[in-house]
Design a protein around this motif. Sequence first.
Motif, mmCIF file in Angstrom:
data_model
loop_
_atom_site.group_PDB
_atom_site.id
_atom_site.type_symbol
_atom_site.label_atom_id
_atom_site.label_comp_id
_atom_site.label_asym_id
_atom_site.label_seq_id
_atom_site.Cartn_x
_atom_site.Cartn_y
_atom_site.Cartn_z
ATOM 1 N N ARG A 46 0.877 -1.087 -0.043
ATOM 2 C CA ARG A 46 -0.026 -0.080 0.045
ATOM 3 C C ARG A 46 0.938 1.168 0.081
ATOM 4 N NH1 ARG A 46 -2.196 1.336 5.979
ATOM 5 N NH2 ARG A 46 -0.279 0.529 7.035
ATOM 6 N N ASN A 47 0.265 2.273 -0.247
ATOM 7 C CA ASN A 47 1.001 3.515 -0.335
ATOM 8 C C ASN A 47 0.847 4.365 0.832
ATOM 9 O OD1 ASN A 47 2.187 3.242 -3.051
ATOM 10 N ND2 ASN A 47 0.101 4.140 -3.652
ATOM 11 N N LEU A 48 1.843 5.098 1.573
ATOM 12 C CA LEU A 48 1.814 5.691 2.958
ATOM 13 C C LEU A 48 2.255 7.377 2.332
ATOM 14 C CD1 LEU A 48 3.689 3.376 5.141
ATOM 15 C CD2 LEU A 48 1.193 3.631 4.891
ATOM 16 N N GLN A 49 1.765 8.376 3.288
ATOM 17 C CA GLN A 49 2.351 9.500 3.236
ATOM 18 C C GLN A 49 3.003 9.900 4.360
ATOM 19 O OE1 GLN A 49 1.320 11.815 0.677
ATOM 20 N NE2 GLN A 49 0.654 9.947 -0.405
ATOM 21 N N PHE A 50 4.056 10.463 3.803
ATOM 22 C CA PHE A 50 5.012 11.116 5.042
ATOM 23 C C PHE A 50 5.589 12.429 4.555
ATOM 24 C CE2 PHE A 50 9.091 11.710 6.895
ATOM 25 C CZ PHE A 50 8.769 11.787 8.144
ATOM 26 N N ASP A 51 5.150 13.571 5.390
ATOM 27 C CA ASP A 51 5.709 14.816 5.035
ATOM 28 C C ASP A 51 5.683 15.230 3.584
ATOM 29 O OD1 ASP A 51 7.130 16.880 6.117
ATOM 30 O OD2 ASP A 51 9.160 16.174 5.626
ATOM 31 N N GLY A 52 4.448 14.880 2.973
ATOM 32 C CA GLY A 52 4.225 15.214 1.832
ATOM 33 C C GLY A 52 4.727 14.304 0.570
ATOM 34 N N HIS A 53 5.321 13.255 0.985
ATOM 35 C CA HIS A 53 5.938 12.139 0.238
ATOM 36 C C HIS A 53 5.034 10.838 0.124
ATOM 37 C CE1 HIS A 53 9.449 14.884 -0.347
ATOM 38 N NE2 HIS A 53 9.511 14.981 0.891
ATOM 39 N N GLU A 54 4.896 10.409 -0.956
ATOM 40 C CA GLU A 54 4.254 9.118 -0.905
ATOM 41 C C GLU A 54 5.292 8.062 -0.922
ATOM 42 O OE1 GLU A 54 1.391 6.954 -3.978
ATOM 43 O OE2 GLU A 54 0.558 8.779 -3.111
ATOM 44 N N LEU A 55 5.039 7.034 -0.052
ATOM 45 C CA LEU A 55 5.932 5.946 -0.125
ATOM 46 C C LEU A 55 5.133 4.653 -0.482
ATOM 47 C CD1 LEU A 55 6.698 8.124 2.581
ATOM 48 C CD2 LEU A 55 8.686 6.313 2.513
ATOM 49 N N PHE A 90 11.459 10.281 9.544
ATOM 50 C CA PHE A 90 10.388 9.187 9.254
ATOM 51 C C PHE A 90 10.543 7.951 10.071
ATOM 52 C CE2 PHE A 90 9.908 5.436 6.282
ATOM 53 C CZ PHE A 90 8.710 5.515 6.224
#
Length: 172
Positions: A46-55, A90
């Motif tokens: 799945r995709n996660l969001q961190f500090d405006g970035h998609e991981l 992160f």
Amino acid sequence: MFRTFFSLILVLLLAGCSPDYNWRQVQVAGGAVTAFFPDKPRTESRNLQFDGHELAFSLTSASVQDTLFAVGYAPLPGPIQGDATARKAFASAVIASLYQSLGQQPPSTLPAMGEPFVIDGESQGRALRLKVAVWLTDQALIEGIVTAAADAFPQDQAEEFLRGISLAPGLR
């Protein structure tokens, strides 16, 4: 090479002692991580969001009875790869979320990268134990996780699982 051989011997010894565990070596995240799982694993992404970035985050896991053995892998996007402060933030957020998921406050000093630690807490009214190690490289964040009911936690198998996780040479 020696570590892999030694790990394989230990896994074979454990397999002989426990009919519930059918240990096997598995490549995770396209070969970025190698782990010994106690049963055939499956992978979810799945995709996660961190500090405006998609991981992109993948979790490869196997269960034996009510114990979950898992390896999480998140390649870091370019802007985070090049920013040591963002990488550390992160990793800290991931570790803090593990504590919070069991209703615990993260300690003021978080565990060191690559060092296993234990969290005891509750989830859905059940006492759970989580044993985890988190590795952070310039390119990715990797988690090794074992979770089970606190009163039935398989300590020896959890330690063996976490010891058996190795990062590809290019990832270290």
